[in-house]
Scaffold this motif. Sequence first.
Motif, PDB file in Angstrom:
ATOM      1  N   ALA A  70     -50.253 -16.156 -38.659  1.00 36.04           N
ATOM      2  CA  ALA A  70     -51.436 -15.326 -38.439  1.00 36.04           C
ATOM      3  C   ALA A  70     -51.340 -14.613 -37.095  1.00 36.04           C
ATOM      4  O   ALA A  70     -51.616 -13.416 -36.987  1.00 36.04           O
ATOM      5  CB  ALA A  70     -52.700 -16.177 -38.507  1.00 36.04           C
ATOM      6  N   ALA A  71     -50.940 -15.349 -36.055  1.00 32.44           N
ATOM      7  CA  ALA A  71     -50.788 -14.737 -34.733  1.00 32.44           C
ATOM      8  C   ALA A  71     -49.704 -13.676 -34.752  1.00 32.44           C
ATOM      9  O   ALA A  71     -49.849 -12.599 -34.166  1.00 32.44           O
ATOM     10  CB  ALA A  71     -50.477 -15.813 -33.696  1.00 32.44           C
ATOM     11  N   TYR A  72     -48.600 -13.961 -35.427  1.00 32.36           N
ATOM     12  CA  TYR A  72     -47.521 -12.985 -35.534  1.00 32.36           C
ATOM     13  C   TYR A  72     -47.986 -11.718 -36.242  1.00 32.36           C
ATOM     14  O   TYR A  72     -47.593 -10.594 -35.898  1.00 32.36           O
ATOM     15  CB  TYR A  72     -46.350 -13.603 -36.286  1.00 32.36           C
ATOM     16  N   SER A  73     -48.858 -11.889 -37.224  1.00 32.46           N
ATOM     17  CA  SER A  73     -49.383 -10.745 -37.978  1.00 32.46           C
ATOM     18  C   SER A  73     -50.436  -9.979 -37.195  1.00 32.46           C
ATOM     19  O   SER A  73     -50.819  -8.880 -37.593  1.00 32.46           O
ATOM     20  CB  SER A  73     -49.971 -11.228 -39.308  1.00 32.46           C
ATOM     21  N   GLY A  74     -50.930 -10.573 -36.099  1.00 30.55           N
ATOM     22  CA  GLY A  74     -51.895  -9.895 -35.252  1.00 30.55           C
ATOM     23  C   GLY A  74     -53.298 -10.448 -35.301  1.00 30.55           C
ATOM     24  O   GLY A  74     -54.209  -9.897 -34.683  1.00 30.55           O
ATOM     25  N   TRP A  75     -53.503 -11.567 -36.022  1.00 27.14           N
ATOM     26  CA  TRP A  75     -54.856 -12.142 -36.141  1.00 27.14           C
ATOM     27  C   TRP A  75     -54.918 -13.454 -35.372  1.00 27.14           C
ATOM     28  O   TRP A  75     -54.189 -14.403 -35.668  1.00 27.14           O
ATOM     29  CB  TRP A  75     -55.218 -12.384 -37.598  1.00 27.14           C
ATOM     30  N   LEU A  76     -55.804 -13.533 -34.371  1.00 28.51           N
ATOM     31  CA  LEU A  76     -55.954 -14.742 -33.558  1.00 28.51           C
ATOM     32  C   LEU A  76     -57.296 -15.432 -33.804  1.00 28.51           C
ATOM     33  O   LEU A  76     -57.600 -16.435 -33.152  1.00 28.51           O
ATOM     34  CB  LEU A  76     -55.832 -14.390 -32.070  1.00 28.51           C
ATOM     35  N   GLY A  77     -58.094 -14.907 -34.707  1.00 32.15           N
ATOM     36  CA  GLY A  77     -59.385 -15.504 -34.990  1.00 32.15           C
ATOM     37  C   GLY A  77     -59.299 -16.568 -36.070  1.00 32.15           C
ATOM     38  O   GLY A  77     -58.234 -16.853 -36.619  1.00 32.15           O
ATOM     39  N   PRO A  78     -60.444 -17.171 -36.420  1.00 29.44           N
ATOM     40  CA  PRO A  78     -60.467 -18.206 -37.462  1.00 29.44           C
ATOM     41  C   PRO A  78     -60.301 -17.601 -38.856  1.00 29.44           C
ATOM     42  O   PRO A  78     -60.535 -16.410 -39.069  1.00 29.44           O
ATOM     43  CB  PRO A  78     -61.854 -18.840 -37.290  1.00 29.44           C
ATOM     44  N   ILE A  79     -59.896 -18.437 -39.798  1.00 23.80           N
ATOM     45  CA  ILE A  79     -59.738 -18.067 -41.203  1.00 23.80           C
ATOM     46  C   ILE A  79     -60.646 -18.965 -42.040  1.00 23.80           C
ATOM     47  O   ILE A  79     -60.726 -20.172 -41.802  1.00 23.80           O
ATOM     48  CB  ILE A  79     -58.275 -18.248 -41.660  1.00 23.80           C
TER      49      ILE A  79
ATOM     50  N   LEU B   9     -59.809  -5.651 -43.288  1.00 22.83           N
ATOM     51  CA  LEU B   9     -59.102  -5.399 -42.040  1.00 22.83           C
ATOM     52  C   LEU B   9     -57.607  -5.248 -42.300  1.00 22.83           C
ATOM     53  O   LEU B   9     -57.012  -6.041 -43.036  1.00 22.83           O
ATOM     54  CB  LEU B   9     -59.319  -6.550 -41.046  1.00 22.83           C
ATOM     55  N   LYS B  10     -56.995  -4.247 -41.652  1.00 24.83           N
ATOM     56  CA  LYS B  10     -55.556  -4.045 -41.810  1.00 24.83           C
ATOM     57  C   LYS B  10     -54.769  -5.255 -41.329  1.00 24.83           C
ATOM     58  O   LYS B  10     -53.733  -5.600 -41.896  1.00 24.83           O
ATOM     59  CB  LYS B  10     -55.122  -2.795 -41.042  1.00 24.83           C
ATOM     60  N   VAL B  11     -55.251  -5.895 -40.259  1.00 28.78           N
ATOM     61  CA  VAL B  11     -54.512  -7.031 -39.713  1.00 28.78           C
ATOM     62  C   VAL B  11     -54.506  -8.199 -40.706  1.00 28.78           C
ATOM     63  O   VAL B  11     -53.518  -8.935 -40.817  1.00 28.78           O
ATOM     64  CB  VAL B  11     -55.097  -7.447 -38.347  1.00 28.78           C
ATOM     65  N   LEU B  12     -55.583  -8.374 -41.475  1.00 33.20           N
ATOM     66  CA  LEU B  12     -55.610  -9.420 -42.499  1.00 33.20           C
ATOM     67  C   LEU B  12     -54.796  -8.997 -43.725  1.00 33.20           C
ATOM     68  O   LEU B  12     -54.219  -9.853 -44.411  1.00 33.20           O
ATOM     69  CB  LEU B  12     -57.042  -9.762 -42.874  1.00 33.20           C
ATOM     70  N   ASP B  13     -54.738  -7.691 -44.018  1.00 30.51           N
ATOM     71  CA  ASP B  13     -53.812  -7.208 -45.047  1.00 30.51           C
ATOM     72  C   ASP B  13     -52.377  -7.577 -44.667  1.00 30.51           C
ATOM     73  O   ASP B  13     -51.586  -8.019 -45.504  1.00 30.51           O
ATOM     74  CB  ASP B  13     -53.914  -5.692 -45.198  1.00 30.51           C
ATOM     75  N   ARG B  14     -52.043  -7.364 -43.396  1.00 30.67           N
ATOM     76  CA  ARG B  14     -50.684  -7.663 -42.935  1.00 30.67           C
ATOM     77  C   ARG B  14     -50.388  -9.152 -43.073  1.00 30.67           C
ATOM     78  O   ARG B  14     -49.306  -9.548 -43.520  1.00 30.67           O
ATOM     79  CB  ARG B  14     -50.509  -7.231 -41.482  1.00 30.67           C
ATOM     80  N   LEU B  15     -51.357  -9.985 -42.714  1.00 23.27           N
ATOM     81  CA  LEU B  15     -51.152 -11.428 -42.869  1.00 23.27           C
ATOM     82  C   LEU B  15     -50.976 -11.780 -44.347  1.00 23.27           C
ATOM     83  O   LEU B  15     -50.082 -12.566 -44.703  1.00 23.27           O
ATOM     84  CB  LEU B  15     -52.344 -12.181 -42.275  1.00 23.27           C
ATOM     85  N   ALA B  16     -51.807 -11.205 -45.216  1.00 20.82           N
ATOM     86  CA  ALA B  16     -51.674 -11.476 -46.646  1.00 20.82           C
ATOM     87  C   ALA B  16     -50.313 -11.037 -47.166  1.00 20.82           C
ATOM     88  O   ALA B  16     -49.667 -11.732 -47.964  1.00 20.82           O
ATOM     89  CB  ALA B  16     -52.802 -10.780 -47.411  1.00 20.82           C
ATOM     90  N   GLU B  17     -49.830  -9.876 -46.711  1.00 19.54           N
ATOM     91  CA  GLU B  17     -48.515  -9.388 -47.128  1.00 19.54           C
ATOM     92  C   GLU B  17     -47.407 -10.320 -46.658  1.00 19.54           C
ATOM     93  O   GLU B  17     -46.412 -10.536 -47.356  1.00 19.54           O
ATOM     94  CB  GLU B  17     -48.290  -7.970 -46.585  1.00 19.54           C
ATOM     95  N   ASN B  18     -47.570 -10.880 -45.458  1.00 14.44           N
ATOM     96  CA  ASN B  18     -46.551 -11.779 -44.927  1.00 14.44           C
ATOM     97  C   ASN B  18     -46.538 -13.117 -45.650  1.00 14.44           C
ATOM     98  O   ASN B  18     -45.524 -13.825 -45.631  1.00 14.44           O
ATOM     99  CB  ASN B  18     -46.779 -12.004 -43.433  1.00 14.44           C
ATOM    100  N   VAL B  19     -47.645 -13.473 -46.272  1.00 11.77           N
ATOM    101  CA  VAL B  19     -47.696 -14.706 -47.062  1.00 11.77           C
ATOM    102  C   VAL B  19     -47.224 -14.456 -48.484  1.00 11.77           C
ATOM    103  O   VAL B  19     -46.487 -15.263 -49.061  1.00 11.77           O
ATOM    104  CB  VAL B  19     -49.141 -15.270 -47.073  1.00 11.77           C
TER     105      VAL B  19
END
Length: 342
Positions: free
Chosen positions: A59-68, A32-42
Amino acid sequence: MKTSWTRFIIPALLPVLAVPWSIRGTPGMNRLKVLDRLAENVATPDYEIPTGARFILLAAYSGWLGPINEVRMLPSDELDAYLAELETDGKTAFFGLAGIPGTGDVLVISAPRPACLPAEVPRRTNPGETATLRLEGFDELSDPAVAVATPEMEVFRLQPREDGSLSFETREIGVYWVEVMQASPSGPSVELLFPVVCGGDILDAIYGDMRVPCSSASCIGEILKELNDLRLSMHMEPLARDPALDETASTKAAETACTDDFRIDIRKPEKPLPPGTGTFAENTGTGKGFQEAWSMIILSPFHLETCLSPEFNRIGMGAAVENDDYRWRLVLVQILAGGSAN
């Protein structure tokens, strides 16, 4: 290492944050692109994986509101083998990747298929306004419940409408934490935990002085002090440490760490509660150490509600370490009980 917060990738701040509900029906494991974005932000230079509330905010800022499921760093030549492992683990539906600058390593974030997802979550509200959001899939959960913790760490329950929408007033500046739980054969299961920010946006909560639940505890004794200080600040009686409950909690923590099974039942004969124990509750938190494990408990509205319940006057706690080739984490178990110890 110090987290390089200033290197976050900054997407446009939209008035409403929504996770695409279509992902629930996506077959197989997907990137998922949104999880790519979260990974990039980390995965920033001089990075450190944020923990507790800060990770959920990021995660919310990156666009992901679901569980990890988890975050792992590994050499790039081990990536294919690890993704093949995720494909068959029965838990992972989505993943995101980012290279860690200057290392040749890769950071992988994996996530399960969500049973429920928030939609139309406001990126920010102001004091005195009403936050309205919608939960997709809520009506398909088993005996679901929703709780909200305020910036002042007060907890209240919400009842979504038939269309899955719900509303609550945001009176104070800070982060409101919304949690969704459902019943499962092994007990309550947390499906969602996400923030709604009042008096700013998610960046303000990450960078600024907004209070978020966190701990400075480095041992179980310090956790008990922080918990009792919180209870006393709310004009409640402190909890007494109970050695018999400690023993049960320690057994549960060790078995959970060994098996990675959070469904272990403390009522079974091999993990007996003290004789005469009536009302009791259990909290379990995990993290890189005592600080994060305890912070995750007080971050959860339902767990916090248990910690602040007047029904309980005793507590037992135990901890154990789970580890494998890539990571280690501490499992913290709390058992709270009412009545008198025998």
